[in-house]
Design an enzyme around this catalytic site. Structure first.
Site, PDB file in Angstrom:
ATOM      1  N   HIS B 167       0.865  -1.176   0.000  1.00  0.00           N
ATOM      2  CA  HIS B 167       0.000   0.000   0.000  1.00  0.00           C
ATOM      3  C   HIS B 167       0.897   1.220   0.000  1.00  0.00           C
ATOM      4  O   HIS B 167       1.735   1.367   0.879  1.00  0.00           O
ATOM      5  CB  HIS B 167      -0.905   0.006   1.236  1.00  0.00           C
ATOM      6  CG  HIS B 167      -1.827   1.177   1.248  1.00  0.00           C
ATOM      7  ND1 HIS B 167      -3.119   1.124   0.776  1.00  0.00           N
ATOM      8  CD2 HIS B 167      -1.643   2.457   1.641  1.00  0.00           C
ATOM      9  CE1 HIS B 167      -3.686   2.313   0.893  1.00  0.00           C
ATOM     10  NE2 HIS B 167      -2.809   3.147   1.429  1.00  0.00           N
ATOM     11  N   CYS B 168       0.754   2.048  -1.008  1.00  0.00           N
ATOM     12  CA  CYS B 168       1.653   3.186  -1.140  1.00  0.00           C
ATOM     13  C   CYS B 168       0.934   4.477  -0.765  1.00  0.00           C
ATOM     14  O   CYS B 168       0.025   4.905  -1.482  1.00  0.00           O
ATOM     15  CB  CYS B 168       2.147   3.274  -2.579  1.00  0.00           C
ATOM     16  SG  CYS B 168       3.348   4.591  -2.808  1.00  0.00           S
ATOM     17  N   PRO B 169       1.285   5.117   0.353  1.00  0.00           N
ATOM     18  CA  PRO B 169       0.619   6.374   0.708  1.00  0.00           C
ATOM     19  C   PRO B 169       0.954   7.508  -0.249  1.00  0.00           C
ATOM     20  O   PRO B 169       0.158   8.425  -0.412  1.00  0.00           O
ATOM     21  CB  PRO B 169       1.132   6.666   2.125  1.00  0.00           C
ATOM     22  CG  PRO B 169       2.343   5.842   2.295  1.00  0.00           C
ATOM     23  CD  PRO B 169       2.263   4.700   1.358  1.00  0.00           C
TER      24      PRO B 169
END
Lengths: 158, 399
Positions: B167-169
Site C-alpha cells: 500500500h503506497c501512501p
C-alpha cells in the site's frame, strides 16, 4: 420425468432455488485464470459429465487466450505505453474483448444446455473470477426435492 | 408497523464494503487517506513549475529549445502514470456473497472433520500445487474467501488485492496486479525527470555563473535552490525504489513476498511464479495483458429503502440482485484479519536489506463449542490462525 423449466426467463424468475455449487479455481499452472474440470457430485443427477466438462474446458481456453503473453500482448502493451495508456480510453483491451465472448458463450450454454436441466451458470467475472457459480433449481418434475442438495435457510433467494 | 419498500437505483460503488473513497461516480477509486498523495502532486507540479519558470527560458535560448519540450513530455508522462496508479482499481477481489461463504464453510468443516470439544480447530489453510511446489492459501476472515495465490488483504483499504505488492501512501492507493506496471513506470519516469531537472539545474547555474558569478546567479534564480534541494532528496529515494522494483520484476516477486521472505531461506519453497529467465519475467509483468477490473463499480443495483406507512407492499425483485453489503458471519461479529506487513515507499527501499517479521498474531475469539452440523444451522466459526507456521505448531499441539 420431463424437466419443468424450458427457458432462461422462467428460471430467473423462479423462487425454487435448491442450492448453489461453486467450481473453484485450478492453480496448478500458476495464477492464470483456470477452473477445475472435476465434476462436482452435487450435479451428478442433473447433467451429463461430458457436457459440463466441455463447458469448463472451453471457458479455460477462452481465459488462456485472454491472458496469453505473446506477440499481440506485447504490441498492445508497447503501443499503450507510448500513448501513456490514454489509448485505453478509446480502445477495448484484448482481455475485455475475450470477456465479452465468454459472456456470450455462457448465455448460449445456459439457453441450450443448462436451463432445460434446471441449472444456471453465472459468469465468473461477476464473482471476482474466483468461482463458476452453478445454481441448481428444484426439479419439480421429480418427486420431492433432490436428495443431494444441502438446503440451508440462508440460501433461498427472494 | 408495516412498511412500503421504496426502491431507488444506485451505483454498486456506493454499496461496496472496504475503506475506499470513490470519485466521479465510481470511475476513480482511492484509499481513504489522501494527504500524502496531495503532497506528491504538489512536489512534482511545484518543482516542474519552477523549472519551467526559471531554467527553461535561459536554457532554451542558450542551449536548445528541445530541453523544455522534452521536459514537458516527461512531466506529462509522469503525471499520467501517477494518476493512473492512484485512480485505478489495484485488483481488488470482491467479497464472497453469503452462499459462496457458506459453501466454503461447509467445505472447511468437511475437511477438518470432528474436533474434540475444548480443542482449537485446525487453521484454515488450503494447499495447492503450483508448478510442482506446494503453496498454502490462507482464508480471509473479512472477505470470507481463500485468498488466491499472491493475493493479500490490505488492512488500510480493507480489501483483498490480487498480486498485492504494497500500500503506497504516496500514490494514495494499493499497488496490485492491475496497477503495478503504472506504478513502476511512474517511479522510473519520475527518476528520469528528477535526474533531468537536477542535471539541467547544475548546467544552468554553471553557465550563468560563468557570466555573472555564483552568488548573483542564485539571486537571479532563487527557484533553482529549491529545485536542487527537492531533487537531491527525491533522487535517493525514488531512484533507489526504482532499482528495488526492477530487481523484484526480474525475479517476478512482489514487495509483500520479499518482505515476508516467502521465497528465500533454505527450507522455503522456491518462487513458483518465476520463469527463471529475467527477460520472461520482465515481459510478463510489464507487457502482460491489461487485466480488467472485477469490481463492478458503475453497475446499477436496486437499493431497498423501507418507508414506514400503514399500507404494506413488499417490493418484488424479479432479478436476483447481488447483495454487496457487508457479509457477516452468522454467529460471530465481523472481524478483521491482523495486519499483513504493509510498508510505505520509504520503508520498502530499505526493507530489501532486512527481513521484517510478520505482525504479531492476535487471538480473536476463543473457539466456540462445536455443535453437530445440521442442514439448517451453519457451524460456528473458530478463531483465525493467520500465519501458516504458527498454525502448524498449534496443530501439532492439538494432536
Amino acid at each position: 420425468l420431463p424437466p419443468q423449466f424450458h427457458n432462461l426467463q422462467e428460471l430467473r424468475q423462479s423462487p425454487s432455488l435448491a442450492t448453489k455449487v461453486f467450481i473453484q479455481r485450478d492453480y496448478s499452472e500458476g495464477t492464470v485464470c483456470r477452473f477445475q474440470t472435476k465434476f462436482p457430485s452435487e450435479l451428478g443427477s442433473r447433467i451429463e459429465r461430458m457436457l459440463f466438462e466441455d463447458t469448463v474446458k472451453t471457458l479455460n481456453t477462452y481465459y488462456a487466450e485472454a491472458e496469453k503473453v505473446g506477440g499481440q500482448s506485447y504490441m498492445e502493451g508497447c503501443l499503450a505505453c507510448a500513448t501513456a495508456y490514454f489509448i485505453f480510453l478509446c480502445m477495448e483491451t484484448r482481455y475485455e474483448k475475450v470477456l465479452k465472448k465468454i459472456s456470450g458463450y455462457i448465455q448460449e450454454q445456459n439457453e441450450k444446455i443448462y436451463a432445460p436441466r434446471g441449472l444456471l451458470l453465472t459468469d465468473p467475472v461477476e464473482r471476482g473470477m474466483r468461482v463458476i457459480e452453478v445454481s441448481v433449481f428444484e426439479d419439480r418434475g421429480s418427486s420431492g426435492s433432490s436428495p443431494s442438495s444441502n438446503v440451508s435457510s440462508g440460501i433461498s433467494q427472494r | 408497523m408495516s412498511a412500503v419498500m421504496m426502491t431507488r437505483k444506485v451505483r454498486k460503488w456506493e454499496k461496496l464494503p472496504g475503506k475506499n473513497t470513490f470519485c466521479c461516480d465510481g470511475r476513480v477509486m482511492m484509499a481513504r487517506q489522501k494527504g500524502v498523495f496531495y503532497l506528491t502532486l504538489f512536489l512534482i507540479v511545484g518543482t516542474c513549475s519552477l523549472f519551467f519558470a526559471f531554467e527553461c527560458p535561459y536554457l532554451a535560448i542558450h542551449l536548445s529549445p528541445a530541453i523544455p519540450v522534452f521536459a514537458i513530455l516527461l512531466f506529462f508522462f509522469v503525471m499520467a502514470m501517477l494518476l493512473r496508479t492512484s485512480f485505478s482499481d489495484p485488483g481488488v477481489l470482491p467479497r464472497a456473497l453469503p452462499e459462496e461463504a457458506t459453501f466454503i464453510e461447509m467445505e472447511i468443516e468437511a475437511t477438518n472433520g470432528n474436533v474434540p470439544a475444548g480443542q482449537r480447530p485446525p487453521p484454515r489453510i488450503r494447499n495447492v500445487q503450483i508448478n510442482g511446489q506446494i503453496v498454502k492459501l490462507k482464508y480471509c476472515y473479512t472477505c470470507k474467501i481463500f485468498r488466491p495465490p499472491r493475493a493479500s488483504h490490505c488492512s488500510i483499504c480493507d480489501n483483498c488485492v490480487d498480486r498485492f505488492d504494497h500500500h503506497c501512501p504516496w500514490v494514495g492507493n494499493c499497488v496490485g496486479k492491475r496497477n503495478y506496471r503504472y506504478f513502476y513506470l511512474f517511479t522510473l519516469s519520475l527518476s528520469l525527470l528528477t535526474i533531468y531537472i537536477f542535471t539541467f539545474n547544475i548546467v544552468h547555474v554553471v553557465m550563468r555563473s560563468v557570466n555573472s558569478g555564483f552568488v548573483k546567479t542564485l539571486q537571479d534564480t532563487p527557484g533553482t535552490v529549491l529545485e536542487v534541494l527537492v531533487c537531491f532528496f527525491t533522487l535517493w529515494s525514488v531512484v533507489g525504489l526504482t532499482g528495488f522494483h526492477t530487481y523484484l520484476i526480474s525475479l517476478n516477486q512482489t514487495t509483500n513476498e520479499d518482505i515476508k521472505g516467502s521465497w528465500s531461506g533454505k527450507n522455503r519453497v522456491q518462487n513458483p511464479y518465476s520463469h527463471k529467465n529475467i527477460i520472461n519475467n520482465c515481459c510478463e509483468v510489464l507487457c502482460g495483458p491489461a487485466y480488467p477490473s472485477v469490481l463492478d463499480r458503475r453497475g446499477l443495483m436496486r437499493d431497498d429503502l423501507p418507508v414506514p406507512t400503514s399500507a404494506a407492499e413488499p417490493a418484488t425483485n424479479s432479478n436476483p440482485v447481488p447483495q454487496t453489503t457487508k457479509t457477516t458471519a452468522p454467529l460471530i461479529p465481523n472481524e478483521h484479519t491482523p495486519d499483513d506487513a504493509k510498508p510505505s515507499i520509504a520503508d520498502s527501499a530499505n526493507a530489501h536489506a532486512e527481513k521484517i517479521s510478520p505482525s504479531p498474531r492476535e487471538e480473536k475469539l476463543p473457539s466456540l463449542p462445536k455443535s453437530s452440523p445440521t442442514p439448517t444451522k451453519v457451524p460456528p466459526l473458530a478463531s483465525p490462525e493467520t500465519d501458516a507456521e504458527a498454525s502448524f505448531i498449534a496443530k501439532d499441539k492439538a494432536l
